[in-house]
Design a protein around this motif. Structure first.
Motif, short mmCIF file in Angstrom:
data_model
loop_
_atom_site.label_atom_id
_atom_site.label_comp_id
_atom_site.label_asym_id
_atom_site.label_seq_id
_atom_site.Cartn_x
_atom_site.Cartn_y
_atom_site.Cartn_z
N ILE A 59 1.13 20.66 54.02
CA ILE A 59 2.11 21.40 53.14
C ILE A 59 1.22 21.85 51.93
O ILE A 59 1.46 23.03 51.47
N LEU A 60 0.33 21.00 51.47
CA LEU A 60 -0.48 21.57 50.24
C LEU A 60 -1.40 22.71 50.51
O LEU A 60 -1.47 23.73 49.82
N VAL A 61 -1.94 22.96 51.77
CA VAL A 61 -2.74 23.93 52.04
C VAL A 61 -1.59 25.45 51.97
O VAL A 61 -1.91 26.59 51.61
N ALA A 62 -0.33 25.14 52.65
CA ALA A 62 0.60 26.19 52.53
C ALA A 62 0.92 26.48 50.98
O ALA A 62 1.37 27.71 50.64
N SER A 66 -7.22 24.07 49.23
CA SER A 66 -8.43 24.12 49.79
C SER A 66 -7.85 23.56 51.42
O SER A 66 -7.32 22.64 51.46
N ASP A 67 -8.52 24.34 52.37
CA ASP A 67 -8.14 23.98 53.68
C ASP A 67 -9.35 22.94 54.33
O ASP A 67 -9.42 22.69 55.50
N ARG A 68 -10.21 22.26 53.33
CA ARG A 68 -11.40 21.62 53.77
C ARG A 68 -10.86 20.40 54.60
O ARG A 68 -11.43 20.35 55.88
N LYS A 69 -9.78 19.61 54.29
CA LYS A 69 -9.42 18.67 55.08
C LYS A 69 -9.00 18.97 56.44
O LYS A 69 -8.83 18.02 57.40
N LEU A 70 -8.01 20.24 56.47
CA LEU A 70 -7.48 20.37 57.74
C LEU A 70 -8.64 20.85 58.68
O LEU A 70 -8.60 20.77 60.07
N ARG A 71 -9.82 21.40 58.06
CA ARG A 71 -11.09 21.72 58.92
C ARG A 71 -11.60 20.53 59.58
O ARG A 71 -12.23 20.43 60.68
N LEU A 119 4.43 24.91 58.14
CA LEU A 119 3.43 24.11 58.72
C LEU A 119 2.54 24.92 59.65
O LEU A 119 1.33 24.45 60.01
N ARG A 120 3.07 26.14 60.11
CA ARG A 120 2.58 26.84 61.47
C ARG A 120 1.09 27.01 60.79
O ARG A 120 0.11 27.11 61.87
N PRO A 121 0.42 27.72 59.73
CA PRO A 121 -0.81 27.99 59.67
C PRO A 121 -1.78 26.75 59.57
O PRO A 121 -2.71 26.97 60.22
N GLY A 122 -1.21 25.72 59.16
CA GLY A 122 -2.06 24.73 59.01
C GLY A 122 -2.23 24.27 60.45
O GLY A 122 -3.50 23.67 60.85
N ILE A 123 -1.29 23.80 61.24
CA ILE A 123 -1.43 23.49 62.43
C ILE A 123 -2.06 24.32 63.45
O ILE A 123 -3.14 23.93 64.15
N ASP A 124 -1.81 25.97 63.26
CA ASP A 124 -2.95 26.82 63.95
C ASP A 124 -4.39 26.62 63.52
O ASP A 124 -5.06 26.77 64.71
N LEU A 125 -4.58 26.32 62.49
CA LEU A 125 -6.07 25.87 61.99
C LEU A 125 -6.58 24.86 62.88
O LEU A 125 -7.77 24.98 63.47
N ILE A 126 -5.81 23.82 62.83
CA ILE A 126 -6.21 22.56 63.77
C ILE A 126 -6.41 22.91 65.08
O ILE A 126 -7.53 22.66 65.51
N ARG A 127 -5.26 23.36 65.58
CA ARG A 127 -5.34 23.72 67.10
C ARG A 127 -6.57 24.69 67.34
O ARG A 127 -7.23 24.50 68.49
#
Ligand code: HEM
Length: 130
Positions: A59-62, A66-71, A119-127
């Motif tokens: 949610i915070l990335v949306a 920063s997306d560092r933790k998702l990476r 959530l989609r963009p963050g999930i897409d990043l992890i996937r």
């Protein structure tokens, strides 16, 4: 209010009860034996806490953080590590939405769509790091 704010507030209502994460893992593990088998050796109490934070990261990335933790999650879930099949993320998201519907007293179908969109963009990043 924009979609990310609506979802942020909805998540706040969901997190008031620890049952949210118990129910999420019940739904998620019921979606397939392959999924259930991935958690046989997992300390589920610890895992529920980690996921609480993981959903907050999405949610915070949306919201522009920063997306560092998702990476990092992309790395831990990729083919060299947990080897999480990209197709399983749809089961994950559907289980989460079922849980939100059950726990958020202000749930509406539009709010469910907002959750998916946010959530989609963050999930897409992890996937996508598979
Ligand atoms: C571990 C989040 C999707 C299986 C974790 C951790 C977090 C997390 C925060 C702990 C930190 C780490 O080990 O890197 C997420 C998020 C997801 C997601 C936000 C969706 C976007 C999935 C899916 C599966 C899965 C689809 C499929 C089975 C696992 C497993 C672990 C794990 C097996 C390790 C459990 C252990 O330590 O025994 N996940 N996850 N995750 N996740 Fe995910």
């Amino acid at each position: 209010m924009n979609q990310t704010d609506l979802v942020f507030q909805s998540y706040g209502r969901c997190c008031r009860k620890d049952d949210f994460f118990v129910d999420f893992y019940d739904f998620f593990m019921s979606s397939s034996d392959v999924i259930r088998n991935r958690f046989v050796d997992t300390d589920m109490a610890a895992q529920r806490h980690l996921l609480r934070n993981g959903v907050m990261q999405l949610i915070l990335v949306a919201r522009g953080m920063s997306d560092r933790k998702l990476r990092d999650l992309g790395e831990s879930h990729n083919r060299s590590n947990y080897n999480i099949d990209p197709g399983w993320y749809d089961l994950w998201l559907n289980s989460l939405l079922k849980t939100v519907r059950l726990h958020d007293p202000e749930y509406t179908p539009d709010l469910g769509e907002a959750w998916r969109d946010v959530l989609r963009p963050g999930i897409d990043l992890i996937r996508g790091a598979y």
